[in-house]
Enzyme design. Structure first.
Site, PDB file in Angstrom:
ATOM      1  N   LYS A 155     -10.701  -9.097  -4.675  1.00  0.00           N
ATOM      2  CA  LYS A 155     -11.982  -8.402  -4.786  1.00  0.00           C
ATOM      3  C   LYS A 155     -11.781  -7.048  -5.425  1.00  0.00           C
ATOM      4  CE  LYS A 155     -13.848 -10.085  -0.337  1.00  0.00           C
ATOM      5  NZ  LYS A 155     -12.843  -9.783   0.706  1.00  0.00           N
TER       6      LYS A 155
ATOM      7  N   LYS B 207       0.843  -1.203   0.000  1.00  0.00           N
ATOM      8  CA  LYS B 207       0.000   0.000   0.000  1.00  0.00           C
ATOM      9  C   LYS B 207       0.876   1.250   0.000  1.00  0.00           C
ATOM     10  CE  LYS B 207      -4.232  -1.657   0.071  1.00  0.00           C
ATOM     11  NZ  LYS B 207      -4.825  -2.599   0.986  1.00  0.00           N
TER      12      LYS B 207
ATOM     13  N   LYS C 110      -2.668 -12.730  -7.148  1.00  0.00           N
ATOM     14  CA  LYS C 110      -3.777 -13.508  -6.591  1.00  0.00           C
ATOM     15  C   LYS C 110      -5.110 -12.913  -7.062  1.00  0.00           C
ATOM     16  CE  LYS C 110      -4.297 -10.907  -2.324  1.00  0.00           C
ATOM     17  NZ  LYS C 110      -4.461 -10.836  -0.902  1.00  0.00           N
TER      18      LYS C 110
HETATM   19  P1  TYM Z   1     -10.036 -11.100   2.941  1.00  0.00           P
HETATM   20  O1  TYM Z   1     -11.388 -10.491   3.156  1.00  0.00           O
HETATM   21  O2  TYM Z   1      -9.113 -10.418   1.994  1.00  0.00           O
HETATM   22  O3  TYM Z   1     -10.171 -12.588   2.455  1.00  0.00           O
HETATM   23  C1  TYM Z   1     -10.917 -13.573   3.167  1.00  0.00           C
HETATM   24  C2  TYM Z   1     -10.203 -14.924   3.072  1.00  0.00           C
HETATM   25  O4  TYM Z   1     -10.003 -15.304   1.701  1.00  0.00           O
HETATM   26  C3  TYM Z   1      -8.647 -15.673   1.486  1.00  0.00           C
HETATM   27  N1  TYM Z   1      -8.266 -15.314   0.098  1.00  0.00           N
HETATM   28  C4  TYM Z   1      -7.703 -16.153  -0.799  1.00  0.00           C
HETATM   29  N2  TYM Z   1      -7.334 -17.439  -0.718  1.00  0.00           N
HETATM   30  C5  TYM Z   1      -6.800 -18.009  -1.814  1.00  0.00           C
HETATM   31  N3  TYM Z   1      -6.626 -17.362  -3.010  1.00  0.00           N
HETATM   32  C6  TYM Z   1      -6.987 -16.069  -3.133  1.00  0.00           C
HETATM   33  N4  TYM Z   1      -6.849 -15.451  -4.300  1.00  0.00           N
HETATM   34  C7  TYM Z   1      -7.545 -15.403  -1.999  1.00  0.00           C
HETATM   35  N5  TYM Z   1      -8.004 -14.144  -1.778  1.00  0.00           N
HETATM   36  C8  TYM Z   1      -8.432 -14.104  -0.495  1.00  0.00           C
HETATM   37  C9  TYM Z   1      -7.870 -14.868   2.508  1.00  0.00           C
HETATM   38  O5  TYM Z   1      -6.624 -15.460   2.801  1.00  0.00           O
HETATM   39  C10 TYM Z   1      -8.794 -14.877   3.711  1.00  0.00           C
HETATM   40  O6  TYM Z   1      -8.605 -16.031   4.501  1.00  0.00           O
HETATM   41  N6  TYM Z   1      -7.295  -9.654   6.882  1.00  0.00           N
HETATM   42  C11 TYM Z   1      -8.295 -10.608   6.455  1.00  0.00           C
HETATM   43  C12 TYM Z   1      -9.567 -10.572   7.253  1.00  0.00           C
HETATM   44  C13 TYM Z   1      -9.418 -10.771   8.728  1.00  0.00           C
HETATM   45  C14 TYM Z   1      -9.130 -11.993   9.413  1.00  0.00           C
HETATM   46  C15 TYM Z   1      -9.145 -11.653  10.785  1.00  0.00           C
HETATM   47  C16 TYM Z   1      -8.846 -13.276   8.990  1.00  0.00           C
HETATM   48  C17 TYM Z   1      -9.586  -9.808   9.670  1.00  0.00           C
HETATM   49  N7  TYM Z   1      -9.420 -10.349  10.908  1.00  0.00           N
HETATM   50  C18 TYM Z   1      -8.873 -12.617  11.740  1.00  0.00           C
HETATM   51  C19 TYM Z   1      -8.591 -14.239   9.963  1.00  0.00           C
HETATM   52  C20 TYM Z   1      -8.595 -13.904  11.319  1.00  0.00           C
HETATM   53  C21 TYM Z   1      -8.669 -10.294   5.009  1.00  0.00           C
HETATM   54  O7  TYM Z   1      -8.483  -9.203   4.543  1.00  0.00           O
HETATM   55  O8  TYM Z   1      -9.308 -11.292   4.357  1.00  0.00           O
END
Ligand code: TYM
Length: 346
Positions: free
Chosen positions: A209, A115, A206
């Site tokens: 969204k 970022k 990857k």
């Molecule tokens: P987020 O919202 O970006 O994504 C949610 C979950 O999806 C997984 N993910 C992927 N896995 C494989 N290939 C991809 N292309 C891909 N894109 C996303 C992410 O690894 C995630 O597990 N910081 C976290 C949210 C969060 C969180 C937490 C997770 C906040 N607090 C506590 C676990 C525990 C996030 O931005 O996920």
């Protein structure tokens, strides 16, 4: 007893990466859980606002994410589903952890660095760039650590891109326990067989969204026709044969990975490639399209049904009940934390 916690940002409809990388695992853990295990899945709206959000859109997306979690098979009677902002203990623990978290460690985190680079084009941080960057983005991982630690989570199922954040959460727990008292549980990461799903337009990134090109992802609510078009349009390369070489042929490897993950019985992508020796990339894409469509079939219908049920009131009730349970769970930890730090007399 196991405590499972994970979170997802309500920044859009989840895509195949979210689903195969994390959410499907959440359902499996739920279905395999022992009666005494606790499962919590949070829609992390406080994390979402580390980037600018329109209030109306955020309101809608939180609810859509809740519907999506139920549509993929999470059972609100069994798993605690809630909005992060409904449980103020998350933010409270975050502040306490901030007081022992290392700036140096945080500034080395990949997400922050990328970022930083986007906002700053790689130069030293000038005043204008420093003003654009927000403190919340920097301390994002501290809030994530609080999410996990406030529930005493033992298992945190996430995709590979979250590994560093989990490592940091463990560090926060150890720091706290060392400085105050042994109250926080360093969590484990759960990544069993979890694929990194890559962008369909640039297989070196990857699937995400927020990528500007919609064709780079498949939303889990996509219509079969759209799934087909996106898979057929996926960027591969100019060798019209099927081989599994993730480094040299990332686009083809990504398709094989999707096929492996969406087949009724998992077969490793390398084995699938051997079985398909002699087939064209077009044939591979056809198979992937069928497998993905079958895997996502049903989710879309349940999703739309949930969103319209009783004008959405049904979802509000589920969220309220989930938040209530999550507050109870978090308060148990917070009582011990406040006492250990000296913020309460009992
Ligand atoms: P987020 O919202 O970006 O994504 C949610 C979950 O999806 C997984 N993910 C992927 N896995 C494989 N290939 C991809 N292309 C891909 N894109 C996303 C992410 O690894 C995630 O597990 N910081 C976290 C949210 C969060 C969180 C937490 C997770 C906040 N607090 C506590 C676990 C525990 C996030 O931005 O996920």
């Amino acid at each position: 007893n196991a405590v499972v916690f994970s979170g997802i940002q309500p920044t859009g409809v989840p895509h195949l990466g979210n689903y195969l990388g994390a959410m499907r695992q959440w359902k499996r853990l739920q279905d395999d859980a022992h009666e005494d295990d606790k499962l919590l899945y949070s829609i992390v709206d406080l994390h979402a606002i580390t980037m600018p959000q329109d209030a109306e859109i955020l309101r809608r997306r939180r609810r859509e994410m809740l519907a999506a979690l139920i549509a993929i098979g999470l059972d609100p009677e069994r798993s605690i589903l809630f909005y992060q902002s409904s449980v103020s203990q998350h933010a409270e623990l975050m502040w306490i952890l901030s007081c022992t978290a290392s700036m140096g460690y945080l500034s080395r985190m990949t997400q922050w660095k990328s970022k930083l680079q986007m906002s700053n084009k790689g130069e030293d941080l000038d005043d204008a760039a420093a003003a654009r960057l927000k403190l919340g983005l920097f301390s994002y991982p501290v809030l994530q650590a609080a999410d996990i630690l406030v529930h005493g989570a033992t298992h945190v199922p996430v995709g590979h891109d979250q590994k560093q954040h989990l490592e940091f959460a463990r560090e926060c727990a150890t720091n706290f326990n060392h400085k105050f008292a042994n109250v926080l549980v360093p969590p484990e990461t759960v990544l069993t067989n979890s694929p990194r799903v890559m962008s369909l337009m640039n297989p070196n990134n990857k699937m995400s969204k927020s990528a500007p090109n919609e064709k780079s992802r498949i939303l889990i609510m996509a219509e079969p026709q759209e799934i087909h078009q996106r898979i057929m349009g996926a960027v591969t390369d100019f060798e019209n044969v099927v081989t599994y070489e993730p480094r040299r042929r990332p686009g083809v490897a990504n398709l094989l990975e999707l096929l492996a993950q969406c087949s009724p019985n998992y077969v490793a992508p390398a084995v699938l490639a051997e079985k398909m020796a002699g087939a064209s990339l077009g044939e591979l894409k056809q198979q992937v399209s069928r497998a993905v469509t079958a895997e996502l079939g049903g989710i879309r219908d349940r999703y739309h049904d949930l969103l319209s049920r009783h004008g959405g009131k049904y979802l509000d009730e589920i969220e309220e009940a989930g938040a209530e349970k999550a507050r109870k769970s978090a308060e148990e930890t917070m009582r011990a934390v406040r006492y250990a730090v000296g913020l309460s007399s009992r």
